[in-house]
Design an enzyme around this catalytic site. Sequence first.
Site, short mmCIF file in Angstrom:
data_model
loop_
_atom_site.label_atom_id
_atom_site.label_comp_id
_atom_site.label_asym_id
_atom_site.label_seq_id
_atom_site.Cartn_x
_atom_site.Cartn_y
_atom_site.Cartn_z
N THR A 94 -5.99 0.50 7.01
CA THR A 94 -5.60 0.27 8.41
C THR A 94 -4.07 0.19 8.48
OG1 THR A 94 -5.91 -2.09 7.99
CG2 THR A 94 -7.70 -0.95 9.10
N PHE A 164 -9.13 -11.97 0.98
CA PHE A 164 -7.90 -12.72 0.69
C PHE A 164 -7.37 -12.47 -0.72
CE2 PHE A 164 -9.93 -15.04 4.16
CZ PHE A 164 -8.87 -15.16 5.05
N ALA A 225 -2.96 -16.00 7.97
CA ALA A 225 -2.80 -16.40 6.56
C ALA A 225 -1.67 -15.59 5.92
CB ALA A 225 -4.11 -16.20 5.79
N ARG A 262 3.20 -32.23 1.25
CA ARG A 262 2.97 -31.56 2.54
C ARG A 262 3.48 -30.13 2.50
NH1 ARG A 262 6.26 -35.65 6.04
NH2 ARG A 262 7.57 -35.26 4.22
N SER A 271 12.99 -14.01 -4.29
CA SER A 271 12.90 -12.69 -4.92
C SER A 271 13.74 -11.69 -4.14
CB SER A 271 11.45 -12.21 -4.94
OG SER A 271 11.04 -11.92 -3.61
N PHE A 274 9.60 -9.52 -0.42
CA PHE A 274 8.17 -9.26 -0.62
C PHE A 274 7.85 -7.81 -0.31
CE2 PHE A 274 8.24 -11.11 3.79
CZ PHE A 274 7.76 -10.03 4.50
N CYS A 278 0.21 -5.35 2.61
CA CYS A 278 -0.36 -6.26 3.63
C CYS A 278 0.66 -7.03 4.45
CB CYS A 278 -1.30 -7.24 2.95
SG CYS A 278 -2.76 -6.42 2.31
P1 NAD Z 1 -6.70 1.78 0.17
O1 NAD Z 1 -5.87 2.78 0.87
O2 NAD Z 1 -6.46 1.46 -1.26
O3 NAD Z 1 -8.25 2.25 0.26
C1 NAD Z 1 -8.86 2.69 1.43
C2 NAD Z 1 -9.83 3.84 1.07
O4 NAD Z 1 -10.60 4.17 2.22
C3 NAD Z 1 -9.14 5.12 0.62
O5 NAD Z 1 -9.59 5.47 -0.68
C4 NAD Z 1 -9.58 6.16 1.67
O6 NAD Z 1 -9.80 7.45 1.12
C5 NAD Z 1 -10.88 5.57 2.17
N1 NAD Z 1 -11.28 6.07 3.49
C6 NAD Z 1 -10.53 6.17 4.62
N2 NAD Z 1 -11.28 6.63 5.63
C7 NAD Z 1 -12.54 6.82 5.15
C8 NAD Z 1 -13.76 7.27 5.72
N3 NAD Z 1 -13.84 7.60 7.02
N4 NAD Z 1 -14.86 7.34 4.93
C9 NAD Z 1 -14.79 6.99 3.63
N5 NAD Z 1 -13.65 6.55 3.03
C10 NAD Z 1 -12.55 6.47 3.78
O7 NAD Z 1 -6.65 0.47 1.06
P2 NAD Z 1 -6.85 -1.06 0.57
O8 NAD Z 1 -5.59 -1.58 -0.03
O9 NAD Z 1 -8.13 -1.16 -0.20
O10 NAD Z 1 -7.01 -1.79 1.97
C11 NAD Z 1 -8.20 -1.67 2.74
C12 NAD Z 1 -8.17 -2.72 3.83
O11 NAD Z 1 -8.19 -4.03 3.25
C13 NAD Z 1 -6.93 -2.69 4.74
O12 NAD Z 1 -7.32 -3.01 6.04
C14 NAD Z 1 -6.06 -3.78 4.17
O13 NAD Z 1 -5.21 -4.33 5.14
C15 NAD Z 1 -7.08 -4.80 3.72
N6 NAD Z 1 -6.63 -5.69 2.63
C16 NAD Z 1 -5.95 -5.19 1.56
C17 NAD Z 1 -5.58 -6.03 0.52
C18 NAD Z 1 -4.83 -5.52 -0.67
O14 NAD Z 1 -4.41 -6.32 -1.47
N7 NAD Z 1 -4.63 -4.22 -0.83
C19 NAD Z 1 -5.94 -7.38 0.55
C20 NAD Z 1 -6.64 -7.86 1.64
C21 NAD Z 1 -6.99 -7.00 2.68
C1 UDX Z 2 -1.23 -10.78 -0.16
C2 UDX Z 2 -1.93 -12.13 0.03
O1 UDX Z 2 -1.47 -13.06 -0.96
C3 UDX Z 2 -3.44 -11.95 -0.10
O2 UDX Z 2 -4.10 -13.18 0.18
C4 UDX Z 2 -3.89 -10.89 0.88
O3 UDX Z 2 -5.28 -10.67 0.76
C5 UDX Z 2 -3.15 -9.59 0.67
O4 UDX Z 2 -1.73 -9.83 0.76
P1 UDX Z 2 -0.56 -9.27 -2.24
O5 UDX Z 2 0.34 -8.60 -1.27
O6 UDX Z 2 -1.49 -8.44 -3.05
O7 UDX Z 2 -1.47 -10.35 -1.48
O8 UDX Z 2 0.33 -10.13 -3.28
P2 UDX Z 2 1.13 -11.51 -3.16
O9 UDX Z 2 0.92 -12.23 -4.42
O10 UDX Z 2 0.80 -12.23 -1.92
O11 UDX Z 2 2.64 -11.03 -3.14
C6 UDX Z 2 3.20 -10.34 -2.03
C7 UDX Z 2 4.67 -10.12 -2.25
O12 UDX Z 2 5.39 -11.34 -2.13
C8 UDX Z 2 5.02 -9.56 -3.64
O13 UDX Z 2 6.02 -8.59 -3.52
C9 UDX Z 2 5.52 -10.78 -4.38
O14 UDX Z 2 6.40 -10.46 -5.41
C10 UDX Z 2 6.22 -11.54 -3.26
N1 UDX Z 2 6.34 -12.98 -3.52
C11 UDX Z 2 5.24 -13.76 -3.62
C12 UDX Z 2 7.60 -13.53 -3.65
O15 UDX Z 2 8.62 -12.84 -3.57
N2 UDX Z 2 7.71 -14.89 -3.88
C13 UDX Z 2 6.62 -15.70 -3.97
O16 UDX Z 2 6.80 -16.91 -4.16
C14 UDX Z 2 5.34 -15.11 -3.85
#
Ligand code: NAD
Ligand code: UDX
Length: 465
Positions: A94, A164, A225, A262, A271, A274, A278
């Site tokens: 998305t 998450f 979050a 707290r 850093s 970020f 996401c």
């Molecule tokens: P991603 O791009 O790695 O994977 C998404 C997959 O969906 C791709 O492989 C794509 O080919 C497939 N796709 C798209 N349209 C499709 C369709 N119509 N039918 C079948 N497959 C289809 O994305 P992601 O990082 O896994 O993120 C997915 C969702 O989860 C996003 O909304 C993201 O915000 C959320 N999210 C991601 C993270 C993370 O750490 N990456 C954490 C929490 C939530």
């Molecule tokens: C984040 C959320 O933590 C997770 O709950 C959600 O589902 C997806 O988005 P992610 O982006 O995979 O996860 O990694 P995260 O560990 O949160 O780090 C995000 C960025 O912040 C990284 O670039 C990391 O290096 C940076 N970061 C994190 C800092 O610079 N300082 C910190 O103290 C923590």
Amino acid sequence: MNKVNQICCIGAGYVGGPTMAVIAKQCPNIKVTVVDINQKRIDQWNADDLDNLPIYEPGLKEIIAETRDRNLFFSTNVDKAIEDAEMIFISVNTPTKTYGKGKGQASDLKYIELCARNIAKVAKTDKIVVEKSTLPVRTAEAIKSILDNTGNGVQFEILSNPEFLAEGTAVEDLLAADRVLIGGQETPSGQAAKDTLSWVYEHWLPKERVLQTNVWSSELSKLVANAFLAQRVSSINSISALCEKTDANVAEVSRAIGFDSRIGSKFLNSSVGFGGSCFQKDILNLVYIAKSFGLNEVADYWEQVIIMNDYQKRRFAENIISTLYNTVSGKKIALYGWAFKKDTNDTRESAAIYVADLLLEEQAEIIVYDPKVKEDTIYNDLDYLNSRDPKENRRLLKVVNDPMEAANDAHAIAILTEWDEFKTLDWNKIYSEMLKPAFVFDGRRILEREKMDEIGFKFYRIGES
Ligand code: NAD
Ligand code: UDX
């Protein structure tokens, strides 16, 4: 409460892959099928070589080895998987919209809508549809409307179940989640669906960690979050700039404030900024939603988190340039790390991309070393910014497989990802390979000042004067 025997997940990415692998591991009696339209991705998930899975996560390949072809299956046959499953997770991407209304802020929901239409077309029996992707508030309503109006008269129950997990610790996060959030309609059938999904997670998580809410609270909580977590990073990064102008040390400040129960000690590491797919996307989405309700002060408040993050990345690059006597043209600068954090091969929104881009603008010669990121990805990331001719990116930036090679004849090294291996490199040897004075810019605060000073480096660490 009904149990389910077959689950399908649409989207085999960073969320769909690990989440379904863990469900399959913990629920051996449920058949889990992960589908994707990307044939290459599915082939990689199915390949014999578990070192070449499409995503790298510690502990994942072991789970895939245990579950794949037992009760976990990867396929491109989306329709069949939808037809067979009683519960369908939607875990597609998305991204931020790059066109039309809400461009640059709103989430692009075209992939979600396509999934909903496909489910409506194919489903012949009642389904529970679970939003796993991160979605704007009230998306479930839109999905429900598509399903009910174009479906084959079957019953759909829509749940919001945001994920998450953080990359690099996905398996750990899934196995010992702080909480699982399940939002659903407050009707008897909505309650039954929430209970069914709770039952899946209760195979391995204590009941009290599974929180049930209404749909909108669940959707909004996910955005909030991420906004709160990113806000902490931007807050401490703003203080890092102040520390660099004074004799305060940002690590000492973090420690001092983190002791206050707290405030808490986590997520206070200053850093270079970020990254990840996401934080920025979800805050922009929150900003867009607030604006669309006319809540401009709310929108401006959260937008500042991103403005501060952009400032931090720029500040880091500008510091390299000004320290190297205000010119980096033709100078060789080694970048250690390209991934947005350690233990992942994901580079989406990585600070490294922006730091490299700013240095390339100044005609620096860049050598990148990252233990998990492939050369193609690095060039694609840069080309995507559209700052210059792709040929120019390839002329000025090279990718190597050895940190020593990157250091050879370099004026400076910038640490952009906190990979553990950077801490244990032979820094004496690196020093001997570099031009003098040899500069190191530690954007992740992973190296010890005393040791670096002793070797002879000109050492800069973010958040210290
Ligand atoms: P991603 O791009 O790695 O994977 C998404 C997959 O969906 C791709 O492989 C794509 O080919 C497939 N796709 C798209 N349209 C499709 C369709 N119509 N039918 C079948 N497959 C289809 O994305 P992601 O990082 O896994 O993120 C997915 C969702 O989860 C996003 O909304 C993201 O915000 C959320 N999210 C991601 C993270 C993370 O750490 N990456 C954490 C929490 C939530
Ligand atoms: C984040 C959320 O933590 C997770 O709950 C959600 O589902 C997806 O988005 P992610 O982006 O995979 O996860 O990694 P995260 O560990 O949160 O780090 C995000 C960025 O912040 C990284 O670039 C990391 O290096 C940076 N970061 C994190 C800092 O610079 N300082 C910190 O103290 C923590």
